[in-house]
Design an enzyme around this catalytic site. Structure first.
Site, mmCIF file in Angstrom:
data_model
loop_
_atom_site.group_PDB
_atom_site.id
_atom_site.type_symbol
_atom_site.label_atom_id
_atom_site.label_comp_id
_atom_site.label_asym_id
_atom_site.label_seq_id
_atom_site.Cartn_x
_atom_site.Cartn_y
_atom_site.Cartn_z
ATOM 1 N N ARG A 468 0.830 -1.219 0.000
ATOM 2 C CA ARG A 468 0.000 0.000 0.000
ATOM 3 C C ARG A 468 0.857 1.258 0.000
ATOM 4 O O ARG A 468 1.928 1.275 0.611
ATOM 5 C CB ARG A 468 -0.890 0.040 1.243
ATOM 6 N N SER A 532 7.442 -4.929 7.305
ATOM 7 C CA SER A 532 7.104 -5.856 8.397
ATOM 8 C C SER A 532 7.910 -7.142 8.349
ATOM 9 O O SER A 532 7.357 -8.238 8.269
ATOM 10 C CB SER A 532 5.620 -6.177 8.350
ATOM 11 N N ASP A 586 5.298 -3.047 11.498
ATOM 12 C CA ASP A 586 3.830 -2.910 11.645
ATOM 13 C C ASP A 586 3.390 -3.019 13.103
ATOM 14 O O ASP A 586 2.418 -2.396 13.519
ATOM 15 C CB ASP A 586 3.091 -3.940 10.782
#
Length: 846
Positions: A468, A532, A586
């Site tokens: 994203r 992450s 994350d």
């Protein structure tokens, strides 16, 4: 004539039983059996279901010389049986028959037993056996209550016997007393047997599958092998025992009144035991002839037979016997037998009379066979259900054995918590950090949001199959708010597992698309990069990849700085520039998002595809980073907990299979037991094993069950949902190409439950270790703290979050924990970290 025939049928229609009626009789008899077997219901039950203490069928190893006497049929019999254990199942039988005169069958007890002893003595004399000591089996074909094999208390005489002074006494003792009067023979009465059980045993000697005995003659009865645990009148739950149903008494409480005809009632009133053995009186040969006589008598009186002339023979009880009935029914060819028998009874039959009488005989014996079959069907159904239950119990037992290792009792979870605690410490200490499996990576995030953050920030989020790019606008002050715009891009498998350059070029391509789309290509915005994967950081804006997880395998990245790789890809493209401020995990993002709402949030937890925790640690405890003031967020990377073997004792063979088949064998062992990416795979391995054991899917391993990864976590969540009926579980399994029965669905649901519960409990044990560490850091008796949580497992699974919370309560009772769902930790969180870093950086410069 036709009219006469209709008259005959009017009499007989009530003797014809439809299939529905017979099914009903079967159901009624099933209910009677249950009553007879129950301790509380047995005293009032008509079908006595007597335990015989015969616990097994012959297995072929039996041998020796035995005597038997048999009382209860039309004659008394004595036998000698020789059994050879020669593997051929062979035996030799010698017998002698003795009459049973009325003075014996209707006299007193002493006379009866003396008569039996005399006959036996005579038999042994003729067979030259008097010098031998032989065991004796006593076949006594009347309802007896037994508490062991060699005793039996007579409950009631049946058939044509009515001997005084025997009811409610032990017939074995009586026989022994009578035998003691004969000093010249030495016989040991070893077993009291009902002829029905004897019938089953004889056939069982030749066919191991014989589990039911049926007698239909002078009397009628059935016995069968029942599971001990259903026989509440006898101690013990293991194995089986032959039950003598004594079904002749079925209906004595009125259960068959609606099926009994006026002829049945009349026959009963004229019998030796009115109101007793009503089922037997409808089906045994002792009474069929009498039933036929009563029907013929009434029809004759009404002028339907023999021109209405009643002969004296028709008025005499017992004048028509079973052999007459059989002979008349055999007249398929002509009517000679029927004519002869009726003529002997002084009835002068016309052709039509013979046909009508034959008709009566057939219908009476048909009803007998039908009723007998209905009751037998009840026994067979019960045996079938017992076997099904037994199969289910075996399945349950083997299922329990397979799933037992997943059930972690509290002491084991405490061990896990304490191990995790020790590993956290190793990761923080300078001398053990290099070898530590739980890496405890410093993130250089040193502050939480204070509400003054504002501005436009970009965030990148890479950590799964999607990537994203976000634009985050943060407003401060009274109108404090966060606005977000984002776009999602897929990462094709060939890029996830290609070269590092290809991966980062793809990422920059996606950023360019987004900036174009938002119309902000010109401005150099501060960027937070949520990456992450385990990174070792020396400052907030650089991160060295320790190793790929979660299915990524791009080459030339491990050991490299991801920020450098991103900057180079931006330079290669040469279209725009960005200010990369922070590399964010994350988990840290999750903690930050919640920290923006609740300043008490100092722990971040991810329970989704992967599993991880971060928390604010005191600088003085972080030996690998200079400085002792304030706090820094530590990314524990606890997924690798256990890679040194410290939790091997709780790993199952299924965990090992999943690990061996994964992209990184031997790595991230705790994560493989607690995260969504692997739970479905553990379930699949268990299902394969259960199917191999024949406990599932009829023992057939389908193609789809062989496929890795067919069980996604979302299926686990769906299957375990309480709102889902088994039918819907079956539907989900069908979508996965698994054709399941309802029983299969129950098992699959249970397997899913055990696996996800273990995951939640293990996760809770790990979290308890972090909480206890925080509590000791703060030096408080009771810790109040908020944990920011994200991840599909926590958010979507029907039970995971509850089990996790309960486990934390049990393992860290002095911590009062609030769990807060994070709103987009990897997007919004990254922007907030970037904003805080900017703020702290500016303060530093001033």
């Amino acid at each position: 004539t036709a009219a006469e025939h209709q008259g005959v049928d009017r009499y007989l229609y009530q003797l014809r039983l439809s299939d529905d009626v017979l099914l009903d009789v079967m159901t009624r008899f099933q209910a009677e059996m249950v009553k007879g077997l129950g301790r509380d219901t047995n005293p009032t039950a008509t079908v006595k279901m007597l335990p015989s203490f015969v616990r097994s069928l012959p297995d072929g190893s039996e041998k020796g010389d035995f005597l038997a006497v048999d009382l209860g049929g039309s004659q008394f019999r004595a036998h000698r049986v020789k059994v050879f254990a020669d593997g051929k199942q062979s035996s030799q039988l010698e017998s002698k028959f003795y009459p049973t005169p009325k003075e014996v069958t209707e006299g007193n007890g002493t006379e009866l037993f003396d008569y039996i002893a005399d006959c036996l003595s005579d038999f042994m004399e003729t067979k030259n056996l008097k010098h031998k000591k032989l065991p004796l089996g006593f076949t006594f074909s009347f309802p007896c209550k037994q508490t062991k094999l060699e005793e039996g208390v007579l409950l009631a005489w049946t058939k044509h016997f009515r001997v005084r002074g025997v009811q409610d006494t032990d017939v074995v003792s009586s026989l022994r007393r009578a035998l003691q009067k004969h000093k010249d023979i030495d016989v040991d009465v070893l077993a009291l047997v009902n002829d029905t059980a004897g019938t089953m045993m004889t056939c069982g000697y030749d066919d191991q599958r014989c589990e039911v005995g049926l007698i239909i003659g002078t009397g009628t009865n059935a016995c069968y092998m029942e599971e001990m645990r259903h026989i509440s009148l006898v101690e013990g739950d293991e194995g089986r025992m032959c039950i003598n149903t004594e079904w002749g008494a079925f209906g004595d409480d009125g259960a068959l009144d609606d099926l009994r005809t006026e002829f049945d009632r009349e026959l009963d009133l004229g019998s030796l035991n009115p109101g007793k053995q009503l089922f037997e009186k409808m089906i045994s040969s002792l009474y069929l002839g009498e039933l036929v006589r009563l029907i013929l008598l009434k029809m004759t009186k009404e002028g339907l037979l023999f021109n209405g002339k009643v002969s004296t023979a028709l008025l005499i009880k017992g004048k028509i016997e079973m052999e007459h009935v059989s002979a008349m029914e055999k007249d398929k060819e002509g009517l000679s037998n029927t004519k002869e028998i009726l003529t002997d009874l002084n009835l002068f039959p016309s052709e039509e009379d013979c046909v009508a009488v034959q008709h009566v005989c057939t219908i009476v014996s048909f009803r007998s066979a039908n009723l007998c079959a209905a009751a037998l069907a009840a026994i067979l159904t019960r045996l079938m259900e017992n076997k099904k239950l037994l199969r289910m119990r075996t399945t349950r037992r083997r299922l329990r054995a397979a799933l037992q290792p997943f059930l972690l009792p509290l002491p084991v979870l405490r061990q896990v918590r304490d191990s995790m605690r020790a590993e956290l410490e190793y990761g923080l200490k300078r001398e053990t950090q290099a070898e530590a499996t739980v890496k405890m990576l410093p993130t250089y995030v040193c502050g939480m949001p204070d509400g003054t953050e504002k501005g436009k920030f970009l965030a990148l989020d890479l950590g799964g199959t999607n990537f994203r790019v976000l634009l985050v606008k943060i407003k401060s002050g009274r109108r404090r708010s966060v606005q977000m715009y984002n776009k999602i891009f897929a990462i094709p498998l060939e890029i996830m597992q290609g070269t590092g350059e290809e991966l980062f070029d793809h990422i920059v391509q996606c950023i360019a698309d987004f900036l174009e789309y938002m119309g902000i290509k010109g401005s150099r915005l501060p960027l937070g990069f949520t990456f992450s994967f385990p990174c070792r950081q020396a400052s907030i804006d650089q991160g060295t990849l320790v190793g790929w997880t979660k299915g990524f395998k791009a080459t030339d990245c491990e050991g490299e700085d991801v920020v450098d790789m991103l900057r180079e890809a931006i330079r290669r493209r040469n279209e725009f520039d960005l200010d990369i401020v922070a590399v964010v995990n994350d988990t840290v993002g999750t903690m930050m998002t919640c920290g923006y709402e609740d300043p008490n949030c100092e722990i971040g937890l991810i329970a989704g595809t992967g599993s991880n925790v971060c928390y604010m640690e005191d600088m003085k405890n972080i030996e690998i980073v200079e400085g002792n003031e304030g706090k820094m967020c530590i990314n524990t990377e606890w997924g690798a907990f256990g890679d040194n073997g410290c939790i091997d004792h709780i790993r199952t063979k299924y965990d090992r299979e999943v690990d061996e088949g994964s992209l990184n064998p031997g790595k991230q062992r705790y994560e493989k037991m607690t995260s969504g990416m692997y739970l479905g795979e553990i379930v699949r391995q268990i299902l394969i094993d259960l199917t191999k054991q024949g406990l599932l899917f009829r023992g057939h391993i389908s193609e789809s069950l062989r496929k890795r990864g067919i069980f996604e976590t979302k299926f686990l969540s769906q299957i375990e949902s309480d709102r889902l009926a088994l039918l819907q579980v079956r539907r989900i399994l069908q979508q996965l190409g698994l054709d399941s029965t309802c029983d299969d669905s129950i098992i699959v649901k249970e397997v899913c439950g055990v696996v996800s519960t273990r995951a939640a409990r293990l996760c809770g044990a790990g979290l308890a270790a972090v909480l206890e560490k925080k509590r000791e850091n703060q030096g408080v008796e009771h810790l109040q703290i908020t944990v920011g949580v994200d991840g599909t497992l926590y958010k979507l699974h029907p039970h995971f979050s509850r089990v996790l919370r309960e486990t934390v309560k049990e393992l860290a009772p002095q911590c009062d924990v609030t769990f807060m769902l994070s709103e987009d930790g990897s997007g919004k969180g990254a922007a907030l970290i970037t904003a805080v870093a900017k703020r702290l950086h500016n303060i530093g410069q001033k």
